[in-house]
Design a protein around this motif. Sequence first.
Motif, PDB file in Angstrom:
ATOM      1  N   ALA A  62     -16.127  -3.531  37.415  1.00 39.32           N
ATOM      2  CA  ALA A  62     -15.597  -2.807  36.257  1.00 39.32           C
ATOM      3  C   ALA A  62     -16.593  -1.788  35.704  1.00 39.32           C
ATOM      4  O   ALA A  62     -16.206  -0.716  35.245  1.00 39.32           O
ATOM      5  CB  ALA A  62     -15.199  -3.795  35.160  1.00 39.32           C
ATOM      6  N   PHE A  63     -17.882  -2.125  35.758  1.00 41.11           N
ATOM      7  CA  PHE A  63     -18.926  -1.263  35.193  1.00 41.11           C
ATOM      8  C   PHE A  63     -19.708  -0.510  36.272  1.00 41.11           C
ATOM      9  O   PHE A  63     -20.915  -0.314  36.152  1.00 41.11           O
ATOM     10  CB  PHE A  63     -19.872  -2.086  34.306  1.00 41.11           C
ATOM     11  CG  PHE A  63     -19.273  -2.426  32.963  1.00 41.11           C
ATOM     12  CD1 PHE A  63     -19.410  -1.580  31.880  1.00 41.11           C
ATOM     13  CD2 PHE A  63     -18.545  -3.595  32.797  1.00 41.11           C
ATOM     14  CE1 PHE A  63     -18.847  -1.889  30.651  1.00 41.11           C
ATOM     15  CE2 PHE A  63     -17.981  -3.915  31.571  1.00 41.11           C
ATOM     16  CZ  PHE A  63     -18.128  -3.055  30.495  1.00 41.11           C
ATOM     17  N   TYR A  74     -19.166   6.961  29.838  1.00 45.65           N
ATOM     18  CA  TYR A  74     -17.772   6.516  29.813  1.00 45.65           C
ATOM     19  C   TYR A  74     -17.009   7.148  28.659  1.00 45.65           C
ATOM     20  O   TYR A  74     -17.400   7.014  27.495  1.00 45.65           O
ATOM     21  CB  TYR A  74     -17.686   4.998  29.671  1.00 45.65           C
ATOM     22  CG  TYR A  74     -17.908   4.195  30.932  1.00 45.65           C
ATOM     23  CD1 TYR A  74     -18.126   4.794  32.170  1.00 45.65           C
ATOM     24  CD2 TYR A  74     -17.904   2.820  30.881  1.00 45.65           C
ATOM     25  CE1 TYR A  74     -18.331   4.038  33.309  1.00 45.65           C
ATOM     26  CE2 TYR A  74     -18.111   2.046  32.019  1.00 45.65           C
ATOM     27  CZ  TYR A  74     -18.326   2.673  33.235  1.00 45.65           C
ATOM     28  OH  TYR A  74     -18.524   1.915  34.356  1.00 45.65           O
ATOM     29  N   LYS A  78     -11.783   5.363  29.691  1.00 43.62           N
ATOM     30  CA  LYS A  78     -12.422   4.315  30.494  1.00 43.62           C
ATOM     31  C   LYS A  78     -12.585   3.047  29.656  1.00 43.62           C
ATOM     32  O   LYS A  78     -12.380   1.931  30.147  1.00 43.62           O
ATOM     33  CB  LYS A  78     -13.778   4.795  31.026  1.00 43.62           C
ATOM     34  CG  LYS A  78     -14.565   3.745  31.780  1.00 43.62           C
ATOM     35  CD  LYS A  78     -13.897   3.290  33.070  1.00 43.62           C
ATOM     36  CE  LYS A  78     -14.817   2.350  33.837  1.00 43.62           C
ATOM     37  NZ  LYS A  78     -14.252   1.905  35.115  1.00 43.62           N
ATOM     38  N   LEU A  82     -11.052  -0.591  30.491  1.00 44.36           N
ATOM     39  CA  LEU A  82     -11.826  -1.833  30.484  1.00 44.36           C
ATOM     40  C   LEU A  82     -11.188  -2.880  29.569  1.00 44.36           C
ATOM     41  O   LEU A  82     -11.210  -4.071  29.864  1.00 44.36           O
ATOM     42  CB  LEU A  82     -13.280  -1.563  30.069  1.00 44.36           C
ATOM     43  CG  LEU A  82     -14.105  -0.797  31.096  1.00 44.36           C
ATOM     44  CD1 LEU A  82     -15.416  -0.318  30.477  1.00 44.36           C
ATOM     45  CD2 LEU A  82     -14.367  -1.636  32.341  1.00 44.36           C
ATOM     46  N   ASN A  85      -8.734  -4.898  31.448  1.00 46.10           N
ATOM     47  CA  ASN A  85      -9.245  -5.610  32.623  1.00 46.10           C
ATOM     48  C   ASN A  85      -9.399  -7.101  32.293  1.00 46.10           C
ATOM     49  O   ASN A  85     -10.326  -7.500  31.587  1.00 46.10           O
ATOM     50  CB  ASN A  85     -10.582  -5.007  33.055  1.00 46.10           C
ATOM     51  CG  ASN A  85     -11.101  -5.572  34.351  1.00 46.10           C
ATOM     52  OD1 ASN A  85     -10.821  -6.721  34.702  1.00 46.10           O
ATOM     53  ND2 ASN A  85     -11.863  -4.777  35.056  1.00 46.10           N
ATOM     54  N   ARG A  90     -12.895  -8.932  27.233  1.00 41.80           N
ATOM     55  CA  ARG A  90     -12.255  -7.745  26.672  1.00 41.80           C
ATOM     56  C   ARG A  90     -12.502  -7.657  25.165  1.00 41.80           C
ATOM     57  O   ARG A  90     -11.594  -7.791  24.362  1.00 41.80           O
ATOM     58  CB  ARG A  90     -10.769  -7.747  26.997  1.00 41.80           C
ATOM     59  CG  ARG A  90     -10.529  -7.649  28.484  1.00 41.80           C
ATOM     60  CD  ARG A  90      -9.082  -7.660  28.834  1.00 41.80           C
ATOM     61  NE  ARG A  90      -8.475  -8.947  28.477  1.00 41.80           N
ATOM     62  CZ  ARG A  90      -7.180  -9.189  28.474  1.00 41.80           C
ATOM     63  NH1 ARG A  90      -6.336  -8.235  28.785  1.00 41.80           N
ATOM     64  NH2 ARG A  90      -6.715 -10.369  28.158  1.00 41.80           N
ATOM     65  N   ILE A  95     -17.753  -3.734  24.705  1.00 41.40           N
ATOM     66  CA  ILE A  95     -17.558  -2.676  25.702  1.00 41.40           C
ATOM     67  C   ILE A  95     -18.183  -1.375  25.207  1.00 41.40           C
ATOM     68  O   ILE A  95     -18.911  -0.698  25.938  1.00 41.40           O
ATOM     69  CB  ILE A  95     -16.063  -2.496  26.032  1.00 41.40           C
ATOM     70  CG1 ILE A  95     -15.555  -3.733  26.793  1.00 41.40           C
ATOM     71  CG2 ILE A  95     -15.832  -1.218  26.841  1.00 41.40           C
ATOM     72  CD1 ILE A  95     -14.047  -3.786  26.966  1.00 41.40           C
TER      73      ILE A  95
END
Length: 187
Positions: A62-63, A74, A78, A82, A85, A90, A95
């Motif tokens: 993911a990263f 990001y 984005k 995320l 995801n 989350r 994030i």
Amino acid sequence: MESITRCSWCTSSELYKKYHDQEWGVPVYDDPTLFEFLILETFQAGLSWITILNKRENFRNAFDHFDYKKVAGYPDDKIEELMQNTGIIRNKLKIKAAVSNAQAFMNVQEEFGTFSHYIWKFTNGKPIINHPKTSKDVPATTPLSDEISKDLKKRGFKFVGSTVVYAHMQATGMVNDHAEDCWKRAK
């Protein structure tokens, strides 16, 4: 049946044992790995480490394999991606902190040459070897983790309280907290 003794915190799963045996307490001096652990530790805040380990590959994918230059840039879409995801934690604040921490990470690199030079200066470049009798004797924070936390926050890092910082120090080998009877202590 296994005949080696490990720190008591890692015996509940094979993943934990592997992490303990191969990574925890091993000195890390390269910036990409230091960044990976910084991100993982900040996501761990308030959660168990095994939760993060179980999702580590998902985080890695993911990263962008913890490429801090990419993470630092990001855009909002984005971040929203995320947030959808299910393979990662989350939490929007965490994030967003990953993005701002990547930016702060690069600012530290600019000032000190590498993040490694910066973070390891707190221990004069060498691991601190502690001598806990058992895992229960290991503190969650120390005056040094308090100092590093304060300095990171001053530099714009987020989710880097003293407990997170001490966990990062353990993960990256800045401190060695293997219990007295652990096979890694003898090594």
